[in-house]
Design a protein around this motif. Structure first.
Motif, PDB file in Angstrom:
ATOM      1  N   LYS A 123      11.430   6.053  10.309  1.00 20.08           N
ATOM      2  CA  LYS A 123      10.790   6.836  11.374  1.00 20.08           C
ATOM      3  C   LYS A 123      10.987   8.323  11.134  1.00 20.08           C
ATOM      4  O   LYS A 123      10.081   9.120  11.336  1.00 20.08           O
ATOM      5  CB  LYS A 123      11.342   6.434  12.746  1.00 20.08           C
ATOM      6  CG  LYS A 123      10.875   5.093  13.218  1.00 20.08           C
ATOM      7  CD  LYS A 123      11.496   4.735  14.562  1.00 20.08           C
ATOM      8  CE  LYS A 123      11.111   3.335  14.984  1.00 20.08           C
ATOM      9  NZ  LYS A 123      11.762   2.941  16.222  1.00 20.08           N
ATOM     10  N   LYS A 124      12.197   8.709  10.694  1.00 22.97           N
ATOM     11  CA  LYS A 124      12.480  10.116  10.420  1.00 22.97           C
ATOM     12  C   LYS A 124      11.620  10.614   9.271  1.00 22.97           C
ATOM     13  O   LYS A 124      11.045  11.703   9.333  1.00 22.97           O
ATOM     14  CB  LYS A 124      13.963  10.307  10.099  1.00 22.97           C
ATOM     15  CG  LYS A 124      14.365  11.765   9.930  1.00 22.97           C
ATOM     16  CD  LYS A 124      15.854  11.871   9.694  1.00 22.97           C
ATOM     17  CE  LYS A 124      16.329  13.296   9.635  1.00 22.97           C
ATOM     18  NZ  LYS A 124      15.827  14.079   8.561  1.00 22.97           N
ATOM     19  N   GLU A 125      11.489   9.815   8.185  1.00 23.37           N
ATOM     20  CA  GLU A 125      10.644  10.203   7.052  1.00 23.37           C
ATOM     21  C   GLU A 125       9.205  10.378   7.494  1.00 23.37           C
ATOM     22  O   GLU A 125       8.531  11.319   7.092  1.00 23.37           O
ATOM     23  CB  GLU A 125      10.728   9.152   5.940  1.00 23.37           C
ATOM     24  CG  GLU A 125      11.963   9.236   5.101  1.00 23.37           C
ATOM     25  CD  GLU A 125      11.952   8.203   3.979  1.00 23.37           C
ATOM     26  OE1 GLU A 125      10.867   7.679   3.634  1.00 23.37           O
ATOM     27  OE2 GLU A 125      13.037   7.929   3.447  1.00 23.37           O
ATOM     28  N   LYS A 126       8.719   9.458   8.320  1.00 29.20           N
ATOM     29  CA  LYS A 126       7.335   9.528   8.806  1.00 29.20           C
ATOM     30  C   LYS A 126       7.143  10.799   9.632  1.00 29.20           C
ATOM     31  O   LYS A 126       6.138  11.495   9.492  1.00 29.20           O
ATOM     32  CB  LYS A 126       7.029   8.275   9.645  1.00 29.20           C
ATOM     33  CG  LYS A 126       5.662   8.250  10.243  1.00 29.20           C
ATOM     34  CD  LYS A 126       4.610   8.006   9.194  1.00 29.20           C
ATOM     35  CE  LYS A 126       3.269   7.816   9.877  1.00 29.20           C
ATOM     36  NZ  LYS A 126       2.163   8.175   9.060  1.00 29.20           N
ATOM     37  N   LYS A 127       8.129  11.111  10.471  1.00 28.26           N
ATOM     38  CA  LYS A 127       8.048  12.305  11.304  1.00 28.26           C
ATOM     39  C   LYS A 127       8.042  13.560  10.419  1.00 28.26           C
ATOM     40  O   LYS A 127       7.278  14.493  10.653  1.00 28.26           O
ATOM     41  CB  LYS A 127       9.224  12.361  12.286  1.00 28.26           C
ATOM     42  CG  LYS A 127       9.077  13.440  13.344  1.00 28.26           C
ATOM     43  CD  LYS A 127      10.317  13.553  14.229  1.00 28.26           C
ATOM     44  CE  LYS A 127      10.501  12.332  15.076  1.00 28.26           C
ATOM     45  NZ  LYS A 127      11.643  12.464  16.021  1.00 28.26           N
ATOM     46  N   ASP A 128       8.889  13.583   9.368  1.00 26.13           N
ATOM     47  CA  ASP A 128       8.949  14.719   8.447  1.00 26.13           C
ATOM     48  C   ASP A 128       7.629  14.877   7.692  1.00 26.13           C
ATOM     49  O   ASP A 128       7.138  15.989   7.501  1.00 26.13           O
ATOM     50  CB  ASP A 128      10.100  14.556   7.455  1.00 26.13           C
ATOM     51  CG  ASP A 128      11.463  14.710   8.117  1.00 26.13           C
ATOM     52  OD1 ASP A 128      11.511  15.201   9.261  1.00 26.13           O
ATOM     53  OD2 ASP A 128      12.475  14.318   7.487  1.00 26.13           O
ATOM     54  N   GLU A 129       7.019  13.764   7.251  1.00 21.25           N
ATOM     55  CA  GLU A 129       5.733  13.830   6.549  1.00 21.25           C
ATOM     56  C   GLU A 129       4.653  14.384   7.463  1.00 21.25           C
ATOM     57  O   GLU A 129       3.822  15.190   7.052  1.00 21.25           O
ATOM     58  CB  GLU A 129       5.337  12.436   6.046  1.00 21.25           C
ATOM     59  CG  GLU A 129       6.133  11.969   4.862  1.00 21.25           C
ATOM     60  CD  GLU A 129       5.776  10.535   4.479  1.00 21.25           C
ATOM     61  OE1 GLU A 129       4.802   9.970   5.044  1.00 21.25           O
ATOM     62  OE2 GLU A 129       6.472   9.976   3.614  1.00 21.25           O
TER      63      GLU A 129
END
Length: 138
Positions: A123-129
């Motif tokens: 979820k954090k990676e998706k938010k960063d992308e």
């Protein structure tokens, strides 16, 4: 005293007694409410078994019935496993079992935490992308 005249009747009696001891209320206990609004629901593990054997042998009784030799045994084990804790609409599980003894038991216990951490990272990676895509200027 009531005379049992068949092994089948003895097995039926043993199974009936086990049924009396083991029901849904044995596994999921009655809710316990505390003064501060917390509800505790005990969860138990129930193991049971029964067995028997015997047979009829030659010879007749005074009443003309065949002789029967046999026996039946039954056992029940109830062990507490956890409590469901319900507080303000949130449900948590508090295990009360003995800590894991083997490596495989420890791995199995770690799986829920591992899944939670991995999904949090994804979820954090998706938010960063998504944030990086918003930063791109054409």
């Amino acid at each position: 005293m009531d005379k049992k005249n068949s092994l089948n009747e003895m097995l039926q009696d043993a199974m009936g007694k086990v049924r009396e001891m083991v029901d849904a209320n044995t596994i999921v206990g009655q809710p316990i409410e505390t003064k501060d609004g917390v509800t505790l629901i005990p969860i138990s593990k129930v193991s049971f078994g029964f067995g028997g054997g015997g047979g009829e042998y030659s010879g007749k009784t005074a009443a003309g019935e065949k002789n029967l030799g046999g026996g039946v045994s039954a056992g029940v084990k109830i062990a507490p496993v956890a409590f469901l804790i319900v507080k303000e609409g949130t449900v948590r599980v508090m295990p009360v079992a003995v800590p894991a003894a083997t490596t495989m038991d420890r791995v199995v216990e770690m799986v829920p935490d591992l899944i939670e951490k991995v999904s949090g990272m994804l979820k954090k990676e998706k938010k960063d992308e998504d944030a990086e895509e918003d930063d791109v200027v054409f």
